[in-house]
Write a protein that holds these residues in place. Structure first.
Motif, PDB file in Angstrom:
ATOM      1  N   UNK A  59      -0.337   5.453  -1.200  1.00 15.52           N
ATOM      2  CA  UNK A  59      -1.547   5.190  -0.425  1.00 15.52           C
ATOM      3  C   UNK A  59      -1.497   5.949   0.896  1.00 15.52           C
ATOM      4  N   UNK A  60      -2.650   6.467   1.309  1.00 17.46           N
ATOM      5  CA  UNK A  60      -2.747   7.070   2.637  1.00 17.46           C
ATOM      6  C   UNK A  60      -4.135   6.806   3.193  1.00 17.46           C
ATOM      7  N   UNK A  61      -4.184   6.755   4.528  1.00 21.66           N
ATOM      8  CA  UNK A  61      -5.436   6.459   5.198  1.00 21.66           C
ATOM      9  C   UNK A  61      -5.707   7.506   6.255  1.00 21.66           C
ATOM     10  N   UNK A  62      -6.942   7.946   6.335  1.00 19.04           N
ATOM     11  CA  UNK A  62      -7.379   8.956   7.284  1.00 19.04           C
ATOM     12  C   UNK A  62      -8.442   8.351   8.189  1.00 19.04           C
ATOM     13  N   UNK A  63      -8.067   8.078   9.438  1.00 14.32           N
ATOM     14  CA  UNK A  63      -8.983   7.475  10.408  1.00 14.32           C
ATOM     15  C   UNK A  63      -9.486   8.577  11.324  1.00 14.32           C
ATOM     16  N   UNK A  64     -10.796   8.791  11.341  1.00 13.17           N
ATOM     17  CA  UNK A  64     -11.391   9.799  12.209  1.00 13.17           C
ATOM     18  C   UNK A  64     -12.492   9.144  13.031  1.00 13.17           C
ATOM     19  N   UNK A  65     -12.177   8.906  14.286  1.00 12.00           N
ATOM     20  CA  UNK A  65     -13.134   8.267  15.177  1.00 12.00           C
ATOM     21  C   UNK A  65     -14.365   9.124  15.387  1.00 12.00           C
ATOM     22  N   UNK A  66     -14.175  10.448  15.388  1.00  5.93           N
ATOM     23  CA  UNK A  66     -15.293  11.352  15.661  1.00  5.93           C
ATOM     24  C   UNK A  66     -16.396  11.250  14.624  1.00  5.93           C
ATOM     25  N   UNK A  67     -16.002  10.896  13.400  1.00  7.63           N
ATOM     26  CA  UNK A  67     -16.993  10.759  12.330  1.00  7.63           C
ATOM     27  C   UNK A  67     -17.147   9.311  11.887  1.00  7.63           C
ATOM     28  N   UNK A  68     -16.495   8.396  12.627  1.00  5.54           N
ATOM     29  CA  UNK A  68     -16.564   6.956  12.297  1.00  5.54           C
ATOM     30  C   UNK A  68     -16.211   6.718  10.836  1.00  5.54           C
ATOM     31  N   UNK A  69     -15.117   7.309  10.428  1.00  6.98           N
ATOM     32  CA  UNK A  69     -14.717   7.146   9.030  1.00  6.98           C
ATOM     33  C   UNK A  69     -13.267   6.670   8.941  1.00  6.98           C
ATOM     34  N   UNK A  70     -13.002   5.938   7.893  1.00  9.01           N
ATOM     35  CA  UNK A  70     -11.659   5.411   7.657  1.00  9.01           C
ATOM     36  C   UNK A  70     -11.445   5.451   6.152  1.00  9.01           C
ATOM     37  N   UNK A  71     -11.091   6.645   5.660  1.00  7.06           N
ATOM     38  CA  UNK A  71     -11.015   6.881   4.225  1.00  7.06           C
ATOM     39  C   UNK A  71      -9.638   6.560   3.667  1.00  7.06           C
ATOM     40  N   UNK A  72      -9.630   6.192   2.416  1.00  7.26           N
ATOM     41  CA  UNK A  72      -8.429   5.705   1.745  1.00  7.26           C
ATOM     42  C   UNK A  72      -8.176   6.566   0.510  1.00  7.26           C
ATOM     43  N   UNK A  73      -6.988   7.140   0.421  1.00  4.71           N
ATOM     44  CA  UNK A  73      -6.645   8.000  -0.703  1.00  4.71           C
ATOM     45  C   UNK A  73      -5.493   7.410  -1.498  1.00  4.71           C
ATOM     46  N   UNK A  74      -5.666   7.386  -2.800  1.00  4.44           N
ATOM     47  CA  UNK A  74      -4.589   6.985  -3.704  1.00  4.44           C
ATOM     48  C   UNK A  74      -4.138   8.242  -4.432  1.00  4.44           C
ATOM     49  N   UNK A  75      -2.886   8.537  -4.310  1.00  6.98           N
ATOM     50  CA  UNK A  75      -2.311   9.718  -4.956  1.00  6.98           C
ATOM     51  C   UNK A  75      -1.697   9.307  -6.294  1.00  6.98           C
ATOM     52  N   UNK A  76      -1.867  10.151  -7.279  1.00 11.29           N
ATOM     53  CA  UNK A  76      -1.300   9.885  -8.610  1.00 11.29           C
ATOM     54  C   UNK A  76      -1.660   8.463  -9.066  1.00 11.29           C
ATOM     55  N   UNK A  93      -5.723   8.438 -15.148  1.00  7.99           N
ATOM     56  CA  UNK A  93      -4.404   8.193 -14.559  1.00  7.99           C
ATOM     57  C   UNK A  93      -3.761   9.487 -14.078  1.00  7.99           C
ATOM     58  N   UNK A  94      -3.122   9.394 -12.932  1.00  6.28           N
ATOM     59  CA  UNK A  94      -2.396  10.482 -12.266  1.00  6.28           C
ATOM     60  C   UNK A  94      -3.302  11.367 -11.418  1.00  6.28           C
ATOM     61  N   UNK A  95      -4.602  11.157 -11.496  1.00  5.63           N
ATOM     62  CA  UNK A  95      -5.493  11.879 -10.590  1.00  5.63           C
ATOM     63  C   UNK A  95      -5.429  11.258  -9.206  1.00  5.63           C
ATOM     64  N   UNK A  96      -5.728  12.065  -8.192  1.00  8.02           N
ATOM     65  CA  UNK A  96      -5.877  11.549  -6.839  1.00  8.02           C
ATOM     66  C   UNK A  96      -7.331  11.109  -6.652  1.00  8.02           C
ATOM     67  N   UNK A  97      -7.515  10.075  -5.832  1.00  9.13           N
ATOM     68  CA  UNK A  97      -8.881   9.591  -5.595  1.00  9.13           C
ATOM     69  C   UNK A  97      -9.008   9.149  -4.141  1.00  9.13           C
ATOM     70  N   UNK A  98     -10.144   9.466  -3.541  1.00  8.01           N
ATOM     71  CA  UNK A  98     -10.408   9.068  -2.156  1.00  8.01           C
ATOM     72  C   UNK A  98     -11.609   8.147  -2.110  1.00  8.01           C
TER      73      UNK A  98
END
Lengths: 115, 114
Positions: free
Chosen positions: B64-81, B15-20
């Motif tokens: 929650x945050x999302x990082x969409x990068x078309x150049x690498x075809x990635x759509x990563x999801x990060x949960x903070x705390x 708990x309280x760690x960030x995870x992607x």
């Protein structure tokens, strides 16, 4: 506003029997999707209905079939049940305009057990 | 052909760690939609976010945050705390504009330990 509803919650059948699962979409949604979620296999797309027509089906045998009624509710029928059909069957609904695609809202699922 | 890969089968954090959570997709369509869904132990999938292929802006919604990068075809999801209630299976999904094919990734099971 009521969400997507599915019935029954649980269904137990024996090999060779037929199963019928039902789904009612969110009011105003015209598209209904069916997915199979077998243990450890993620979500596998089964069928998509929109405005009463089957728009697409996944890689499943013909004994998986369904229909959509004029009120947009839907039925999934599985004939000649096999043990490997045991899974959680999820229904989802969405608005589909034919131009843009919107998120799907899922029901709680029907857990089918084939003995 | 379309494909969604979630290489992380299971992740455990305290708990309280960030995870992607990683999501990599494959498609030949120029217009498509990407989604993240959460499936808690109760089983009902919950919609988290939709992103179309023309909108590469990152998005933040609370923890929650999302990082969409078309150049690498990635759509990563990060949960903070992270919190224990974040424990669930998370699915990334892809569909083309006409919705003819719906592909979900295999899911990542996140366990947040107290």
């Amino acid at each position: 506003e009521a969400g997507v509803t599915q019935s029954p919650t649980h269904l137990i059948k024996t090999r060779g029997q037929q199963a019928t699962l039902r789904c009612s979409p969110i009011s105003g949604h015209t598209s209904v999707y069916w997915y199979q979620q077998a243990l450890g296999l993620g979500l596998q797309f089964l069928l998509w209905y929109d405005e009463g027509e089957e728009r697409n089906r996944g890689n499943f045998p013909p004994r998986f079939s369904g229909r959509q009624f004029p009120n947009y509710s839907s039925e999934l029928n599985v004939n000649a049940l096999e043990l490997e059909d045991s899974a959680l069957y999820l229904c989802a609904s969405s608005l589909y305009s034919g131009v843009s695609y919107n998120e799907q809202f899922f029901g709680p699922g029907t857990r089918l057990t084939v003995l | 052909a379309q494909k969604v890969t979630q290489a992380q089968t299971e992740i455990s954090v305290v708990e309280k760690e960030d995870v992607t959570l990683d999501c990599v997709y494959e498609t030949r369509d120029t217009t498509y939609y990407l989604f993240w869904y959460k499936q808690p132990p109760s089983g009902e999938l919950v919609f988290l976010i939709r992103r179309n292929s023309f909108d590469e802006q990152n998005e933040i919604s609370g923890r929650y945050s999302w990082n969409f990068q078309k150049s690498t075809s990635s759509f990563n999801f990060t949960i903070t705390a992270s919190q224990v209630v974040d424990s669930a299976v998370y699915f990334c999904a892809l569909t083309p504009r006409d919705g003819q094919n719906f592909v979900f990734g295999p899911g990542t099971r996140l366990s947040v330990l107290p």
